[in-house]
Design a protein around this motif. Structure first.
Motif, short mmCIF file in Angstrom:
data_model
loop_
_atom_site.label_atom_id
_atom_site.label_comp_id
_atom_site.label_asym_id
_atom_site.label_seq_id
_atom_site.Cartn_x
_atom_site.Cartn_y
_atom_site.Cartn_z
N GLU A 161 0.83 -1.19 0.00
CA GLU A 161 0.00 0.00 0.00
C GLU A 161 0.87 1.25 0.00
N LEU A 162 0.29 2.37 -0.36
CA LEU A 162 1.01 3.64 -0.36
C LEU A 162 1.50 3.98 1.04
N ALA A 163 2.73 4.48 1.11
CA ALA A 163 3.29 4.86 2.40
C ALA A 163 3.62 6.35 2.45
N CYS A 164 3.22 7.10 1.44
CA CYS A 164 3.66 8.50 1.33
C CYS A 164 2.53 9.51 1.39
N ASN A 165 1.32 9.06 1.71
CA ASN A 165 0.19 9.98 1.81
C ASN A 165 -0.03 10.32 3.28
N ASN A 166 0.98 10.97 3.88
CA ASN A 166 0.92 11.28 5.30
C ASN A 166 1.78 12.52 5.59
N GLN A 167 1.58 13.08 6.76
CA GLN A 167 2.25 14.34 7.10
C GLN A 167 3.76 14.19 7.16
N LYS A 168 4.25 13.04 7.65
CA LYS A 168 5.70 12.84 7.73
C LYS A 168 6.33 12.95 6.34
N THR A 169 5.72 12.33 5.34
CA THR A 169 6.26 12.41 3.99
C THR A 169 6.15 13.83 3.44
N PHE A 170 5.06 14.51 3.74
CA PHE A 170 4.92 15.90 3.28
C PHE A 170 6.06 16.76 3.85
N ASP A 171 6.41 16.51 5.13
CA ASP A 171 7.49 17.27 5.76
C ASP A 171 8.84 16.94 5.12
N ILE A 172 9.04 15.66 4.77
CA ILE A 172 10.29 15.25 4.12
C ILE A 172 10.45 15.95 2.78
N VAL A 173 9.42 15.94 1.97
CA VAL A 173 9.49 16.58 0.65
C VAL A 173 9.70 18.07 0.80
N GLU A 174 9.12 18.67 1.83
CA GLU A 174 9.32 20.09 2.08
C GLU A 174 10.79 20.38 2.39
N ASN A 201 8.20 17.75 -7.17
CA ASN A 201 7.95 18.79 -6.17
C ASN A 201 9.21 19.20 -5.42
N ALA A 202 10.22 18.35 -5.41
CA ALA A 202 11.48 18.74 -4.77
C ALA A 202 12.30 19.63 -5.69
N TRP A 203 12.30 19.32 -6.99
CA TRP A 203 13.14 20.05 -7.94
C TRP A 203 12.49 21.30 -8.50
N GLY A 204 11.19 21.26 -8.67
CA GLY A 204 10.58 22.39 -9.37
C GLY A 204 9.29 22.84 -8.74
N PRO A 205 8.83 24.01 -9.10
CA PRO A 205 7.60 24.57 -8.52
C PRO A 205 6.36 23.89 -9.11
N GLY A 206 6.24 22.59 -8.88
CA GLY A 206 5.07 21.86 -9.38
C GLY A 206 3.91 21.96 -8.41
N THR A 207 2.93 21.10 -8.61
CA THR A 207 1.80 21.05 -7.70
C THR A 207 2.27 20.66 -6.31
N ASP A 208 1.63 21.20 -5.30
CA ASP A 208 1.94 20.83 -3.93
C ASP A 208 1.91 19.32 -3.78
N PHE A 209 2.97 18.74 -3.14
CA PHE A 209 3.08 17.28 -3.09
C PHE A 209 1.88 16.64 -2.41
N ALA A 210 1.44 17.21 -1.29
CA ALA A 210 0.31 16.63 -0.57
C ALA A 210 -0.92 16.55 -1.46
N SER A 211 -1.17 17.62 -2.20
CA SER A 211 -2.33 17.62 -3.10
C SER A 211 -2.15 16.63 -4.24
N ALA A 212 -0.93 16.56 -4.76
CA ALA A 212 -0.67 15.68 -5.90
C ALA A 212 -0.80 14.22 -5.53
N ILE A 213 -0.26 13.82 -4.38
CA ILE A 213 -0.33 12.41 -4.00
C ILE A 213 -1.74 12.03 -3.59
N GLN A 214 -2.45 12.94 -2.97
CA GLN A 214 -3.83 12.65 -2.60
C GLN A 214 -4.71 12.49 -3.83
N ALA A 215 -4.42 13.28 -4.86
CA ALA A 215 -5.18 13.17 -6.10
C ALA A 215 -4.89 11.86 -6.84
#
Length: 479
Positions: free
Chosen positions: A272-285, A444-458
């Motif tokens: 299952e997905l392991a990256c749709n959570n706040q910890k991952t959002f903080d890491i990507v930030e 999302n780390a390299w460029g000003p793309g869609t916010d990671f949290a929004s992108a992974i949730q979508a």
């Protein structure tokens, strides 16, 4: 650091003497490969706790893309002589023969798939890179390794790859002492001249104290930036960057070093997905802060890996991220050292890093049921005896590669056996859904793309549906 050079000299002298003794001892114990090969075999004894099994003189075929393993033609270094020793010990104690067939990664699937589909064994053990091995799993060509009489909890087996390669209780890929992954686990090289110029604290004390974090990496990388060519920005290869590295590969290992994973296996054994959570959002930030906002990580394309080493040597970066053992680093003038990838914060229990997708894993073909007992016996013997390979590998580096004696300790304590795996790398060529999360991390780390949290949730629902169908969870739910 003032007495580094003297320590280095003594270390190299000691390692050289050790290497010479190893060569003499291995040469004295070598035999001609089979049981009863001569008086030299009298020096071969079972290891503590080992009860060898007579395999009746059978020959076992290993298929590997690398000729540096299993090969009696390679010799003359402590590492290759240790390989000879491993083969001699296992073949003698278990009365068997081990034969290598080198098959390129590009040809492996085409050779293996028709024979397995026709009911043939193809080989007793198949070794491939992560990205190539996933195709074999996806085509249902590999056996559940838990069916073999192997104690996979033994210390010579890699638990990180075992964890991510186990689905609903079945394990399809493994890694162990005879293909240990430390040489493909990423780390940071630091330029000592720039480090001293910036008056940064002792790097080894920083690491050993557990205080080497991504926030410090960001701080030091920003301090190192310098506009050398006068354009008003750090934007060319002639400028000085905080960090240089192959972009996509570095992004993956950086993510895993901070505790990120794209997929996990839950208590029911379902992926299952392991990256749709706040910890991952903080890491990507944290990653985006360095790579996108500070731009302290160079995003320019380099001609080849040699250019990275050259630029690092010329002082165009404080840090260079890559794997240990990169030959071009031997030719770098000036002094450098190594550090593990940083922690997310000081509360992270240990230093971690990503294992490169070119790192080896192994498995057994699904049509090998009639040989499971014998192959399992062979694997357990190899795992036990090949522990010496890594014990010799790093001291050999001390004599030929590291610039400071502390570097070998850093790798042994914080890089070796700390490499992380993820299903996204293993199965990347099986279905595009496995690549979606990591691609979003990079975007999302390299460029000003869609916010990671929004992108992974979508994307989460679609990815989950495809993964469920891929592993046929719905088909097996009623079992």
């Amino acid at each position: 650091k003032g007495n580094w050079e003297m320590q280095k000299i003594w270390k190299r002298l000691a390692a050289g003497c050790l290497a010479a003794l190893m060569v003499l001892s291995f040469g004295a114990c070598k035999d001609d490969g089979g049981k009863g090969g001569g008086d030299d075999n009298l020096n071969i004894q079972p290891l503590e706790g080992e009860n060898p099994v007579d395999l009746g003189g059978e020959t076992f075929k290993i298929v590997d893309w690398a000729s540096s393993r299993w090969n009696r033609e390679n010799n003359g270094t402590p590492y290759y002589d240790a390989w000879q020793r491993v083969l001699d010990e296992v073949e003698y104690l278990y009365n068997c023969k081990i034969e290598l067939e080198v098959v390129s990664l590009g040809e492996l699937f085409n050779q293996l798939q028709p024979e397995i589909m026709a009911g043939g064994n193809y080989a007793d053990v198949v070794v491939a890179t992560q990205w190539a091995f996933g195709q074999l799993i996806g085509a249902n060509l590999m056996a559940d390794l838990n069916e073999l009489p192997v104690n996979w909890d033994n210390p010579w087996w890699n638990q990180n790859i075992r964890r991510i390669a186990t689905v609903r209780g079945k394990t399809y890929a493994a890694n162990g002492s005879f293909i240990f992954d430390a040489a493909q686990t990423w780390l940071l090289y630091y330029n000592e001249a720039i480090w001293d110029e910036l008056q940064l604290p002792d790097p080894y004390d920083l690491v050993n104290s557990g205080k080497w974090t991504v926030d410090k990496l960001r701080d030091y990388s920003r301090r190192a930036m310098r506009d050398n060519d006068g354009t008003g920005a750090v934007d060319s290869k002639d400028d000085r960057w905080g960090l240089i590295a192959p972009g996509g590969d570095f992004c993956r290992t950086f993510f895993m070093s901070l505790g990120g994973h794209c997929f996990t296996t839950n208590e029911e054994g379902r992926v299952e997905l392991a990256c749709n959570n706040q910890k991952t959002f903080d890491i990507v930030e944290k990653m985006a802060n360095m790579m996108q906002r500070d731009k302290s990580v160079c995003g320019l394309k380099f001609e080849n890996m040699q250019e990275y080493a050259t630029r690092f040597a010329q002082g165009n970066a404080l840090f260079f991220a890559y794997m240990p053992g990169f030959d071009a680093m031997k030719d770098v003038e000036g002094s450098w050292g190594v550090m593990p990838l940083p922690k997310f914060d000081e509360s992270q229990e240990e230093y971690m890093s990503g294992v490169d997708h070119n790192a080896p894993v192994f498995g057994v073909t699904s049509t090998n049921e009639d040989r499971f007992d014998k192959v399992g016996t062979l694997l357990e013997a190899l795992g036990r005896h090949a522990v010496i390979l890594e014990e010799i590998y790093w001291p050999d580096y001390e004599a030929t590669y590291w610039r400071h004696p502390e570097d070998a300790q850093i790798v042994a304590d914080y890089v070796a056996k700390h490499g992380q795996y993820d299903m996204s790398q293993l199965m990347q060529n099986c279905n595009k859904a496995f690549l979606v999360p990591m691609n979003l991390v990079g975007n999302n780390a390299w460029g000003p793309g869609t916010d990671f949290a929004s992108a992974i949730q979508a994307s989460a629902e679609a990815v989950t549906t495809i993964i469920d169908e891929y592993f046929a969870y719905e088909d097996t739910a009623a079992e």
